[in-house]
Write a protein that holds these residues in place. Structure first.
Motif, PDB file in Angstrom:
ATOM      1  N   THR A 140      75.125  73.758  54.744  1.00 52.52           N
ATOM      2  CA  THR A 140      75.689  72.668  55.548  1.00 52.52           C
ATOM      3  C   THR A 140      75.978  71.439  54.701  1.00 52.52           C
ATOM      4  N   TYR A 141      77.162  70.904  54.920  1.00 58.59           N
ATOM      5  CA  TYR A 141      77.578  69.618  54.347  1.00 58.59           C
ATOM      6  C   TYR A 141      77.426  68.593  55.467  1.00 58.59           C
ATOM      7  N   GLU A 142      76.600  67.565  55.226  1.00 55.31           N
ATOM      8  CA  GLU A 142      76.309  66.608  56.292  1.00 55.31           C
ATOM      9  C   GLU A 142      77.124  65.327  56.176  1.00 55.31           C
ATOM     10  N   ARG A 143      77.753  65.000  57.270  1.00 59.69           N
ATOM     11  CA  ARG A 143      78.426  63.712  57.430  1.00 59.69           C
ATOM     12  C   ARG A 143      77.376  62.610  57.292  1.00 59.69           C
ATOM     13  N   GLY A 144      77.656  61.607  56.488  1.00 57.94           N
ATOM     14  CA  GLY A 144      76.696  60.511  56.294  1.00 57.94           C
ATOM     15  C   GLY A 144      75.879  60.670  55.034  1.00 57.94           C
ATOM     16  N   VAL A 145      75.487  61.900  54.726  1.00 59.34           N
ATOM     17  CA  VAL A 145      74.885  62.179  53.419  1.00 59.34           C
ATOM     18  C   VAL A 145      76.010  62.398  52.421  1.00 59.34           C
ATOM     19  N   GLU A 146      77.120  62.957  52.937  1.00 58.14           N
ATOM     20  CA  GLU A 146      78.326  63.254  52.156  1.00 58.14           C
ATOM     21  C   GLU A 146      78.041  64.223  51.021  1.00 58.14           C
ATOM     22  N   ASP A 147      77.214  65.199  51.338  1.00 55.80           N
ATOM     23  CA  ASP A 147      76.872  66.230  50.375  1.00 55.80           C
ATOM     24  C   ASP A 147      76.160  67.355  51.122  1.00 55.80           C
ATOM     25  N   GLU A 148      75.896  68.441  50.416  1.00 52.53           N
ATOM     26  CA  GLU A 148      75.102  69.516  50.998  1.00 52.53           C
ATOM     27  C   GLU A 148      73.643  69.087  51.089  1.00 52.53           C
ATOM     28  N   THR A 149      72.994  69.432  52.197  1.00 49.76           N
ATOM     29  CA  THR A 149      71.559  69.206  52.333  1.00 49.76           C
ATOM     30  C   THR A 149      70.838  70.558  52.340  1.00 49.76           C
ATOM     31  N   HIS A 150      69.545  70.533  52.077  1.00 46.49           N
ATOM     32  CA  HIS A 150      68.775  71.777  52.021  1.00 46.49           C
ATOM     33  C   HIS A 150      68.645  72.425  53.387  1.00 46.49           C
ATOM     34  N   SER A 151      68.774  71.627  54.429  1.00 41.42           N
ATOM     35  CA  SER A 151      68.661  72.130  55.791  1.00 41.42           C
ATOM     36  C   SER A 151      69.255  71.093  56.729  1.00 41.42           C
ATOM     37  N   CYS A 152      69.694  71.539  57.903  1.00 43.30           N
ATOM     38  CA  CYS A 152      70.239  70.620  58.912  1.00 43.30           C
ATOM     39  C   CYS A 152      69.963  71.231  60.279  1.00 43.30           C
TER      40      CYS A 152
END
Length: 260
Positions: free
Chosen positions: A194-206
């Motif tokens: 998952t690429y998270e809006r606001g982090v603007e990158d891939e996160t380890h989990s969402c």
């Protein structure tokens, strides 16, 4: 320490957050960005603030690493519930936590907490027929908007530039999170990035992204009951039935004081 701020850091399957309990500082974008910076600050995907809200165990506000505020965060909610639980010496089996748009029930489940994902709407609200890059596409809002793509090899995707094309696409007026799901051989099991809006990158989990992915798999393939989803941060599960529950690991990383 003078001119400092006490904080606690938690991780939900690698999706990490700084928790500020009744903070007295103003949560400006500049402050959030600085504290979340992984080189010059504490380092996190976001900041969670806990304050009082009548009829609940607290109100959570979510500030992403880019300084913007989000409506909801599944892993953040589980982390905050765990923090409250430890603070109250494990006093309850369920906690009610207010977010921007809803109040969530967070329920003790063995050694962790599961969330009833009650804020689900806008299934395939937008026309996705012009997205031909991947096998299938699905949109839903699980507290925040998510676009889910079915792919053959999720690990092969260059996720940051690929997801960014859709995150900012004109189809989505408020932007969207983007997940890529690859079905595995095991029963009702998939691998998700998952690429998270606001982090603007891939996160380890969402958490909201995994819930959206489970609902996509239910829509495409009829998967129901317990769905196992593997991520960079580990294995998590979404129960899809009359109600939808999301669960996974939460870890207290450390506590400290941040110099202002």
């Amino acid at each position: 320490m003078k001119n400092s701020l006490k904080f606690t850091k938690f991780s939900g399957n690698g999706n990490d957050f700084i928790i500020l309990d009744h903070p007295t500082v103003e949560m400006t974008p500049a402050f959030v960005k600085k504290m979340c910076d992984r080189h010059f600050g504490v380092g996190a995907d976001g900041i969670l603030t806990l304050t009082e809200f009548a009829g609940t165990d607290g109100e959570m506000r979510i500030f992403n690493a880019d300084g913007g505020e989000a409506e909801m965060c599944g892993n953040g909610l589980r982390c905050l519930a765990t923090y409250i639980d430890q603070k109250l010496n494990h006093a309850k089996n369920a906690y009610r936590i207010k977010t921007m748009n809803a109040t969530y029930e967070v329920i003790r489940q063995e050694n962790a907490f599961a969330i009833e994902m009650s804020e689900i709407k806008d299934k395939n609200l937008y026309d996705l027929s012009h997205f031909h890059e991947f096998d299938r596409s699905f949109f839903i809002n699980t507290g925040v908007p998510h676009l889910v793509f079915l792919v053959k090899d999720a690990k092969a995707i260059d996720i940051k530039p690929t997801a960014a094309r859709y995150r900012y696409h004109s189809t989505f007026p408020n932007g969207t999170n983007v997940s890529f799901v690859e079905i595995q051989k095991d029963y009702q099991t998939a691998y998700v990035r998952t690429y998270e809006r606001g982090v603007e990158d891939e996160t380890h989990s969402c958490g909201t992204g995994l819930t959206a992915t489970a609902l996509a798999l239910n829509y495409w393939n009829g998967w129901k009951e317990m769905i196992t989803l593997k991520t960079l941060g580990g294995t998590q599960r979404v129960l899809v039935g009359d109600k939808v529950f999301y669960s996974g690991e939460v870890k207290h990383c450390f506590s400290g004081e941040y110099s202002l």
